[in-house]
Enzyme design. Sequence first.
Site, short mmCIF file in Angstrom:
data_model
loop_
_atom_site.label_atom_id
_atom_site.label_comp_id
_atom_site.label_asym_id
_atom_site.label_seq_id
_atom_site.Cartn_x
_atom_site.Cartn_y
_atom_site.Cartn_z
CG ASP A 45 48.17 38.03 41.15
OD1 ASP A 45 48.34 39.25 41.02
OD2 ASP A 45 47.42 37.38 40.41
CE1 TYR A 104 50.74 36.02 32.87
CE2 TYR A 104 48.38 36.04 32.42
CZ TYR A 104 49.64 36.58 32.24
OH TYR A 104 49.80 37.68 31.43
CG ASP A 174 44.04 33.86 38.14
OD1 ASP A 174 45.09 33.67 37.49
OD2 ASP A 174 43.43 34.94 38.13
C1 FRU Z 1 45.73 39.20 38.80
C2 FRU Z 1 46.27 38.59 37.50
C3 FRU Z 1 45.81 37.16 37.35
C4 FRU Z 1 46.87 36.59 36.45
C5 FRU Z 1 48.11 37.29 36.94
C6 FRU Z 1 49.14 37.56 35.89
O1 FRU Z 1 46.46 40.27 39.25
O2 FRU Z 1 45.87 39.38 36.41
O3 FRU Z 1 44.51 37.01 36.86
O4 FRU Z 1 46.97 35.20 36.54
O5 FRU Z 1 47.69 38.51 37.51
O6 FRU Z 1 50.30 38.07 36.43
#
Ligand code: FRU
Length: 494
Positions: A45, A104, A174
Site C-alpha cells: 500500500d 502497517y 489503516d
Molecule cells: C491492505 C493491507 C492493510 C494493512 C497492510 C499491511 O493491503 O492489508 O489493511 O495495513 O496491507 O501491509
Amino acid sequence: MNALTRDLIKLVDMTEEMMKEKEQKEGADYREKLHLMPPVGWLNDPNGLCQLNGIYHAFFQYSPFNAEGGVKMWGHYTSKDMIDWEYQGVKLYPDQPFDCHGVYSGSAFIEDDKMYVYYTGNVKLEDGDFDYINTGRESNTVLVVSEDGKTFGSKKELMRNVDYPSDLTCHVRDPKVWKDGDTYYMIQGARTKEDVGQALIFESKDKINWKFRSRVESEKTFGYMWECPDYFEVDGTKILSASVQGLEGGVWDDRNVYQSGYFMVDGNILDDYKLSEYMLWDYGFDFYAPQTMETEDGRRILIGWMQSWDNPIYPDTQRWSGMMSVPRELFIRDGRICQLPVRELDNYHINEVVYKDICIEESVQLDGVSGRTVDLMIGLKGNQYTKFRIKLACDGRRYSEIVYDREKDTVTFDRTYSGLRKDTLCTRRMKVSNRAGEIKLRILIDRYSVEIFVNDGEQVMTSLIYTPLDASGIYFESNGKTILDVKKYDIEVL
Ligand code: FRU
C-alpha cells in the site's frame, strides 16, 4: 534505540546497497521508468501521501528482504512534481512493542507545517489462544510527528484493541485523518465478529486523545472487511473509498479477489448518510489499497498499489515485487468520478507523433508508434467495424491486447500471450459508456505496467505484464473501416 533495531537498520541498508551495486554492474532493465517501486523486495500500500511545504511525500509498505513480503516498515519517496521521485530510505521501523510485527498502513495529516503520521502498529499474538480472525492480533493506533518530513519524533500509542467497540474482531486498521471545523476525525477499516465490513469514525479535539464516534456501513452487508478507508470530497461530492475483502457471487466472481472502490456519500457521514452503490476505482488486475491526498493547489490525487495480495505474477528470478500506480487527478464530470494521470506527466512527454483521421481496415503499424514507456492517446470513430484491437509489447510471438467491442460496448485487456510463466487469469473486461462508437483510450505503458484510461478518465483498467523489454511493437487492427486518431509521446524521466 535497542541493539536489535540497530541491526535491522544496518541489514536494510546493506540489502539496498547490495541491490544498487548489482544494478550498477548488470543494469536495471526491470525497473519502471515512471512508477514508484521498492528499491529491493516487496512493496504494497501507499501510505502517508501528502504535500508539505511544496514537497510531495509517498511512503509505502515495504519488506526489503524478500520479494514475497515479510514484516512491514515504511519506505519513503519524495518528489517536487509527483513524477520524478527520489528514494529517502526507511522512515518507520517496527521497533516498538506496539508495532513489532509491522508498521502497517496509515496516513499523514498536515497542520502548521508539521506532518502528523497515523498508522496501525501490528502485533501478532501467535502463542497461546491464537485465532487469526477474532483475537490473534493487536491493532494499535500510533502517532508519530515530523517537523520537516525527513526525521520523525518518538512514536506514541494512541489506541489499542480495548478502545475499539467490543463487537469488532482484532481487524481494525489503516487510520486516515481529516479536520472539520475545530474537530479532527479519523476513519479506520474494520471487521465485526459477525463478519461485517465497515469503517469506524473516531473524533478528537487535539489529534492525540481520540474517542469512538460512529460507524459507516452499507445497508446490506458488503464484504467482511474494509481495508484502507478514505473519506474526502471531489468537487463538492463526498466520497468514501474502501478496499473491500470478501465480495463473492454475481459480478464479483468475475473480478479480483479483493476490490478497491468507493461510495458516494449523501448526507452527513457522521450520523445521517446514504451510500451510493460501490463503484470500482479500477477494472484491471493490479490495483488495490489506494489512498488520496490533497495538493497545496487543491487537487485530489489518488495513488494505488499496482498489484494485489493474490496475484503476484512476477517472474521467480525477480528480486522485487509491487509498484505504485501513476498519481491520478480526480474530478467529477457528468456526476461521476473521473481519473487522469496528474498533469505534471505532460512535462515528461518527448517525441510527439500525431495521426489524424486515418482509416484502418486491417492490421497496421504506424511509423513512430512503438515503445515500452509511452503515453498513447487514441480516438476511434465509425460504425463499420465491430472490434478494434490494439496489440502492445509485441515481438511477433508475445503481445498484450486491448479490445474495444463496439457492439457490446466493452473494453477488454488480455495478457494471455504476454509471456506469463504462471498459470493465472489473463483477461479483464469492463462495460464502457456508449458514445455511438466513438471512444477515447489513453494508454500509459511503462515497461511492465499498462494503465488504460477510457473516455477521458471515466474508467480505468490497470494491469501488469512481465514481457521482455525487446517486445515493443504496437499494432492496430480492425475488422472493418475505423477512423483513427493517434497521439503518442515517449516519456523521459531522467
Ligand atoms: C491492505 C493491507 C492493510 C494493512 C497492510 C499491511 O493491503 O492489508 O489493511 O495495513 O496491507 O501491509
